[in-house]
Design an enzyme around this catalytic site. Structure first.
Site, PDB file in Angstrom:
ATOM      1  N   ASP A  22       0.973  -1.124   0.080  1.00  0.00           N
ATOM      2  CA  ASP A  22       0.191   0.087   0.175  1.00  0.00           C
ATOM      3  C   ASP A  22       0.855   1.327  -0.012  1.00  0.00           C
ATOM      4  O   ASP A  22       1.962   1.100   0.242  1.00  0.00           O
ATOM      5  CB  ASP A  22      -0.907  -0.122   1.283  1.00  0.00           C
ATOM      6  CG  ASP A  22      -1.916   1.324   1.444  1.00  0.00           C
ATOM      7  OD1 ASP A  22      -2.380   1.468   0.420  1.00  0.00           O
ATOM      8  OD2 ASP A  22      -1.991   1.826   2.490  1.00  0.00           O
ATOM      9  N   ASP A  24      -0.082   5.092   1.266  1.00  0.00           N
ATOM     10  CA  ASP A  24      -0.234   5.990   2.318  1.00  0.00           C
ATOM     11  C   ASP A  24      -0.333   5.354   3.618  1.00  0.00           C
ATOM     12  O   ASP A  24      -0.953   4.340   3.794  1.00  0.00           O
ATOM     13  CB  ASP A  24      -1.687   6.620   2.000  1.00  0.00           C
ATOM     14  CG  ASP A  24      -1.847   7.421   0.761  1.00  0.00           C
ATOM     15  OD1 ASP A  24      -0.668   8.280   0.273  1.00  0.00           O
ATOM     16  OD2 ASP A  24      -2.456   7.328  -0.199  1.00  0.00           O
TER      17      ASP A  24
END
Length: 252
Positions: A22, A24
């Site tokens: 991922d 953020d």
């Protein structure tokens, strides 16, 4: 160092052929910035979600977040209106943000994966233009040629679509992928995709239930310490994968 294994079976038994990140809260500590932007946008349209509701939107696409906000707070605006306003605010803020940095020890972990020629990808619910901006701003773009946005799949996290698409682009079976995620929605998406998942406990990502993850960490230094125990397989460029599990050099 705090490590928490949350899966009863030996999740390291089968080889790991690729790692999917991922963005953020995992590659960069950007969630606190987004929280501020979102609170301002919510208030602009007359919505004031409490902290619990706000944290529940971590990991989902902007479209999903705003549709839920519109419905829950009965706002008299269209999805297109709020998305246009909010995306402009996000891009303006992030373009001018000078403190975006990779997570501590992340680049050492990425360098180790690169040395072993392990395919990697970033799979983020953020818009593609924002992924590219952050990759360029932080210098992480040199590691990630495979970038997948939630805009590219039919269903965002917690559905598995984005991770399944990333695995396809990497040419790796889902069961051979390891995902690193910081949100409840992301961990659920990874496990729904049939992948193994490490939950990254990032205080900046708000209150997140990562209990479905196979392992929980709070920093990449912990992964570096574990690298000899992870069944990561090296890949030779342009050839079939190696049948030998990687071992780190003694001086790492």
């Amino acid at each position: 160092m705090s490590l928490k294994s949350t899966d009863e079976h030996n999740w390291t038994q089968d080889s790991i052929e690729a790692v999917i990140f991922d963005m953020d809260g995992v590659l960069v500590d950007s969630e606190p910035i987004y929280f501020d932007i979102e609170r301002a946008s919510f208030a602009h349209f007359g919505a004031y979600p409490d902290e619990q509701e706000h944290h529940s939107y971590v990991g989902v696409t902007l479209e999903t977040m705003w549709q839920r906000v519109l419905d829950k707070h009965q706002l008299n605006h269209t999805l297109e209106q709020v998305l246009t306003y909010h995306k402009a605010n996000v891009m303006k803020t992030m373009e001018n943000h000078t403190n975006l940095r990779p997570m501590p020890h992340l680049e050492a972990w990425l360098d180790w994966l690169a040395e072993k020629q392990v395919p990697i990808a970033v799979a983020s619910s953020s818009p593609k233009i924002l992924i590219d901006l952050i990759m360029n701003t932080t210098g992480l773009g040199r590691y990630f040629s495979v970038r997948v946005s939630g805009e590219e799949v039919a269903n965002g996290k917690p559905a598995p679509d984005i991770f399944l698409h990333a695995a396809k682009l990497l040419g790796v079976e889902p069961s051979d992928c390891l995902v690193i995620e910081d949100s409840r929605n992301g961990v659920k998406a990874a496990k729904s995709a049939g992948m193994r998942c490490i939950g990254y406990n990032n205080p900046g990502s708000g209150s997140q239930d990562l209990s479905l993850a196979d392992l929980q960490i709070s920093g990449y230094e912990q992964l570096l310490a574990l690298r000899n125990t992870l069944p990561v397989r090296s890949h030779s460029i342009g050839t079939a994968e190696s049948n030998t599990l990687v071992t780190a050099p003694s001086n790492l």
